[in-house]
Design a protein around this motif. Structure first.
Motif, PDB file in Angstrom:
ATOM      1  N   TYR A  37       1.152  -1.471   0.070  1.00 61.65           N
ATOM      2  CA  TYR A  37       0.840   0.241  -0.394  1.00 61.65           C
ATOM      3  C   TYR A  37       0.869   1.516  -0.102  1.00 61.65           C
ATOM      4  CZ  TYR A  37      -3.634  -2.983   1.504  1.00 61.65           C
ATOM      5  OH  TYR A  37      -4.789  -3.521   0.943  1.00 61.65           O
ATOM      6  N   THR A  50      -1.630  -6.633  -4.831  1.00 57.91           N
ATOM      7  CA  THR A  50      -1.535  -7.572  -3.674  1.00 57.91           C
ATOM      8  C   THR A  50      -1.160  -9.025  -4.648  1.00 57.91           C
ATOM      9  OG1 THR A  50      -3.986  -8.252  -3.512  1.00 57.91           O
ATOM     10  CG2 THR A  50      -3.204  -6.650  -2.419  1.00 57.91           C
ATOM     11  N   TYR A  94       3.894   0.358   2.085  1.00 58.93           N
ATOM     12  CA  TYR A  94       4.381   0.100   3.483  1.00 58.93           C
ATOM     13  C   TYR A  94       3.732  -1.936   3.484  1.00 58.93           C
ATOM     14  CZ  TYR A  94       3.297   4.047   6.542  1.00 58.93           C
ATOM     15  OH  TYR A  94       3.318   5.576   6.459  1.00 58.93           O
ATOM     16  N   ASN A  96       2.308  -5.605   3.460  1.00 63.46           N
ATOM     17  CA  ASN A  96       1.148  -5.154   4.607  1.00 63.46           C
ATOM     18  C   ASN A  96       0.402  -7.161   4.004  1.00 63.46           C
ATOM     19  OD1 ASN A  96      -2.238  -6.447   3.822  1.00 63.46           O
ATOM     20  ND2 ASN A  96      -2.278  -4.982   5.590  1.00 63.46           N
ATOM     21  N   ALA A 105      -4.946  -7.952   9.470  1.00 63.97           N
ATOM     22  CA  ALA A 105      -2.976  -7.966   9.034  1.00 63.97           C
ATOM     23  C   ALA A 105      -2.431  -7.223   9.367  1.00 63.97           C
ATOM     24  CB  ALA A 105      -3.236  -6.397   7.807  1.00 63.97           C
ATOM     25  N   TRP A 107       1.417  -4.716   9.393  1.00 66.51           N
ATOM     26  CA  TRP A 107       2.561  -3.889   8.797  1.00 66.51           C
ATOM     27  C   TRP A 107       3.273  -3.651   9.199  1.00 66.51           C
ATOM     28  CZ3 TRP A 107      -1.014  -0.969   5.095  1.00 66.51           C
ATOM     29  CH2 TRP A 107      -2.372  -1.462   4.540  1.00 66.51           C
TER      30      TRP A 107
END
Length: 117
Positions: A37, A50, A94, A96, A105, A107
Motif C-alpha cells: 500500500y 496484492t 507499506y 502488508n 493484517a 504492517w
C-alpha cells in the motif's frame, strides 16, 4: 506477532525503476496474503498491489503494466518491482501481510519512495 521489514525505497528520476522488498523474519505463520500500500502526503493510504497464495495478483489501475508484485513462498517475502516511475508515485510504501483474508493484517514501518520530475 509478526514483524515486517521493508527495504529498497529511495530517490529516483521520473522514468526510472525501484524495487521494494518485504520480509517476515522469524514468522511462525505462512503469510498467504501479502501486498503493498502507499500513502502520499495529505492522502489516504491506498492499495498498490496484492498477491494471494503466491499466485493471484491484484493491482491498482494506475500501476498496471508498470509495477510487478512477486513473492518467495518459502521465505515469506514479497517484492514490488516498479518501472516507469512517475512523480505521482511519490509516497511512503507499506508492506502488508496476513495469514488469510479473514485474519488481521500486519504492517511494515513504511519506506519512502520519491520520484523527481
Amino acid at each position: 506477532q509478526v514483524q515486517l521489514v521493508e527495504s529498497g525505497g529511495g530517490l529516483v528520476q521520473a522514468g526510472g525503476s525501484l524495487s521494494l522488498s518485504c520480509a517476515a523474519p522469524g514468522s511462525a505463520f505462512r503469510l498467504n496474503v501479502m501486498g503493498w500500500y502507499r500513502q502520499a502526503p495529505g492522502m489516504q493510504r491506498e492499495l498498490v498491489a496484492t498477491i494471494i497464495n503466491g499466485r493471484g495478483t491484484n493491482y491498482a489501475e494506475s500501476v498496471k503494466g508498470r509495477f510487478t508484485i512477486s513473492r518467495d513462498n518459502a521465505k515469506n517475502t514479497v517484492s514490488l518491482q516498479m518501472n516507469s516511475l512517475k512523480p505521482e508515485n511519490t509516497a511512503v510504501y507499506y508492506c502488508n501481510a496476513a495469514v488469510s483474508l479473514y485474519h488481521s493484517a500486519y504492517w511494515g514501518q513504511g519506506t519512502q519512495v520519491t520520484v523527481s520530475s
